[in-house]
Design a protein around this motif. Sequence first.
Motif: not given
Length: 94
Positions: A10-15
């Motif tokens: 579950y990566p953060t959107p910016e990553h």
Amino acid sequence: MTVGFVAFHYPTPEHFEEFVGRTHQVADFLQSKPGCLSAECWATTDGGAVVTTGRFESQDTFQAAFAAAVELGPVVGFDEREHRPREVYTLLSR
């Protein structure tokens, strides 16, 4: 008995795109190991998760490949680029 895994990341959107690249790096590494039948990277259609899958000839080849993955360093570890812990499931063929 064939052994597999599926992992939800579950990566953060910016990553997100960077994380997709990291999972491809790990998949390429695993595919180079003896006994790896497949290693793939997927993304959910909503962009909420990156899903990795793999299949190995046996429990021994599965364990050996992941033990060797430590040489990839921080690429395989959980870090601040993920907004929640991974969910990893080991699978056995039936």
